[in-house]
Write an enzyme that holds these catalytic residues in place. Structure first.
Site, PDB file in Angstrom:
ATOM      1  N   LYS A 100       3.869   4.054   7.084  1.00 39.25           N
ATOM      2  CA  LYS A 100       3.815   5.509   7.257  1.00 39.25           C
ATOM      3  C   LYS A 100       5.160   6.082   7.702  1.00 39.25           C
ATOM      4  O   LYS A 100       5.454   7.235   7.434  1.00 39.25           O
ATOM      5  CB  LYS A 100       2.702   5.886   8.223  1.00 39.25           C
ATOM      6  CG  LYS A 100       1.340   5.596   7.607  1.00 39.25           C
ATOM      7  CD  LYS A 100       0.181   6.105   8.433  1.00 39.25           C
ATOM      8  CE  LYS A 100      -1.133   5.813   7.713  1.00 39.25           C
ATOM      9  NZ  LYS A 100      -1.433   4.343   7.596  1.00 39.25           N
TER      10      LYS A 100
HETATM   11  C1  PLP Z   1      -2.245   3.855   6.477  1.00 43.12           C
HETATM   12  C2  PLP Z   1      -2.167   2.412   6.132  1.00 43.12           C
HETATM   13  C3  PLP Z   1      -2.700   1.887   4.934  1.00 43.12           C
HETATM   14  C4  PLP Z   1      -3.444   2.743   3.931  1.00 43.12           C
HETATM   15  O1  PLP Z   1      -2.594   3.649   3.263  1.00 43.12           O
HETATM   16  P1  PLP Z   1      -3.231   4.873   2.438  1.00 43.12           P
HETATM   17  O2  PLP Z   1      -2.067   5.694   2.026  1.00 43.12           O
HETATM   18  O3  PLP Z   1      -4.125   5.580   3.429  1.00 43.12           O
HETATM   19  O4  PLP Z   1      -3.968   4.292   1.301  1.00 43.12           O
HETATM   20  C5  PLP Z   1      -2.541   0.533   4.662  1.00 43.12           C
HETATM   21  N1  PLP Z   1      -1.923  -0.290   5.535  1.00 43.12           N
HETATM   22  C6  PLP Z   1      -1.400   0.171   6.706  1.00 43.12           C
HETATM   23  C7  PLP Z   1      -0.753  -0.811   7.631  1.00 43.12           C
HETATM   24  C8  PLP Z   1      -1.491   1.526   7.043  1.00 43.12           C
HETATM   25  O5  PLP Z   1      -0.977   1.960   8.210  1.00 43.12           O
END
Ligand code: PLP
Length: 468
Positions: A112
């Site tokens: 993120k």
């Molecule tokens: C948020 C997250 C995901 C999922 O990503 P999306 O964009 O919601 O599909 C997968 N792995 C980790 C470690 C995350 O923080």
């Protein structure tokens, strides 16, 4: 570049409005009115660029002339300069034609940061230009809050209040939030559950005079700018492996469908992406949809990959709109019925079309531990539980033509989920050096019972608004 809503009842907007608004007024999600498409020659010319430069070049296609490319480059360099790896998003080979695209070298050790670090700067830039300020309020069970705090700390035009449930996040997660002592960041531990925190945020947005007075805003995963900022890393990996002259496939561990949607966008922009593999834990609504056109909500169950413990993948609406030939009436109708009935009635033709590109895969917690163990034993590669779902999905569903390289989106650093990694390998991954003193850092947060009036008073005390 103009943006339209997937539900067709909101006016078209430019990038800056879409950035600040998040959701469209009609409840839909914003998408570009027309997709920018690059020719093979244009893609070739982007090969070998440092990550920040590639990101600025591609983001410029989405921001339009409102933000000059030189300004974007200043922002992408600042956003990615503090990452713990000089390549920003290194591509690591783990098996013949299987690669891990490491998206976890940012400040909070999860993918993120790739979008959030840039988003904080974009917000600040647009707000300063307009002479405006905002107050961001967010509820978090751990991961999103820390990424948002790292993105917004010390930003001149932003005040931020983050609610987390007292005692219900992991200690690493809490400390990643509460040890940020910047004067514009305020953490509140609510004596309640994550749902209580989320309800408080919803109630604050629902209190229209309060919302307007505080100029409340959100940085949630449906914000188009977050999707746009994720496209460059798919291009980075594809170009490194020979695109546009050689096809690639991606395998993405998925929750809200935001990350894999960015891969779809990269394909829509002309990159030869052969297959998009969607990995899920037991909360596998997307995988069930792809396997059998069954998009029905079930209760969320905790798993070893908590960032994917989600039942409603909010970004799926964007793909649905495209699958329906960009028909906003049909999209709105299907979304309304999904909310009412808990099952999304996707027409068979649209589902069939989705399955020509996407493939879904579900992995249990035991399977996840086994995959972490196997990767460590066979390739000396330490994967976190989310990434392991991606690698297992890639091996199960890779394209028939095995000369096509598969790139797994590695979404978290193994040290972010040390218990699962230790359970699988007997080895506890250490935090990277830049976070090694996390347990010694000073924390600052308020503890409050969950009364709306008190929380609003706290937000009011911290928000500098435009009066400051
Ligand atoms: C948020 C997250 C995901 C999922 O990503 P999306 O964009 O919601 O599909 C997968 N792995 C980790 C470690 C995350 O923080």
């Amino acid at each position: 570049m103009r943006y339209i809503s997937t539900r067709g009842q909101a006016p078209a907007r430019d990038f800056e409005d879409v950035l600040l608004a998040g959701l469209a007024e009609d409840g839909g999600l914003f998408l570009p009115e027309t997709w920018p498409v690059l020719s093979a020659g244009e893609w070739r010319a982007l090969r070998g660029l440092p990550y920040a430069e590639l990101s600025a070049r591609l983001m410029a296609l989405f921001t339009g002339p409102g933000i000059p490319e030189a300004e974007l480059l200043r922002m992408t360099r600042a956003a990615y300069g503090g990452f713990g790896h000089a390549a920003t998003a290194p591509l690591v080979q783990i098996e013949p034609n299987l690669f891990s695209l490491e998206l976890f070298h940012g400040p909070t050790l999860a993918f993120k940061d790739m979008a959030m670090q840039l988003l904080g700067l974009l917000f600040d830039h647009v707000l300063e230009k307009r002479g405006e300020r905002i107050t961001i309020v967010a509820a978090t069970s751990g991961d999103t809050g820390s990424a948002a705090i790292e993105a917004c700390r010390d930003r001149a035009a932003i005040d931020m209040v983050v609610l987390h449930p007292e005692g219900r996040t992991s200690e690493v997660q809490r400390r990643q939030m509460t040890t940020v002592l910047s004067s514009n960041i305020h953490n509140i531990a609510v004596q309640g559950s994550f749902d209580d925190c989320q309800d408080l945020v919803k109630a604050m947005f629902g209190d229209v005079p309060f919302r307007q007075e505080m100029r409340l805003s959100a940085v949630n995963s449906i914000n188009w700018a977050r999707i746009a900022a994720q496209v460059p890393y798919y291009a980075y990996a594809a170009l490194a492996l020979g695109a546009p002259d050689r096809p690639v496939a991606f395998s993405v561990p998925t929750g809200n469908f935001g990350n894999v949607l960015a891969a779809w966008v990269a394909r829509r922009m002309g990159l030869p992406v052969e297959t998009l593999i969607v990995g899920a834990n037991r909360n596998d609504i997307l995988a069930r949809f792809l396997v059998s056109n069954d998009m029905s909500m079930l209760p969320v169950e905790p798993s070893l990959s908590p960032s994917m413990d989600i039942q409603v993948s909010s970004n799926f609406e964007r793909l649905l709109f495209e699958l329906l030939g960009r028909d906003p009436v049909a999209t709105a109708d299907i979304m309304t019925r999904f909310r009412a009935e808990g099952r999304m009635p996707v027409p068979d033709a649209a589902w069939k079309q989705a399955t020509t590109l996407f493939a879904g895969f579900t992995l249990s917690d035991e399977g996840t531990l086994e995959e972490i163990r196997r990767l460590y034993a066979e390739s000396a590669y330490l994967a976190d539980p989310h990434t392991a779902i991606g690698t297992a999905a890639a091996r199960a569903l890779r394209p028939q033509d095995c000369s096509i390289p598969v790139v797994v989106a590695a979404t978290a650093h193994p040290a972010k989920f040390p218990d699962a990694v230790e359970q699988a390998t007997g080895f506890r991954p250490p935090l990277p050096a830049r976070l090694a003193d996390l347990y010694q850092r000073e924390e600052r947060f308020a503890v409050m019972p969950g009364a709306l009036a008190d929380i609003e008073a706290a937000v009011r005390a911290h928000a500098r608004r435009n009066a400051a």
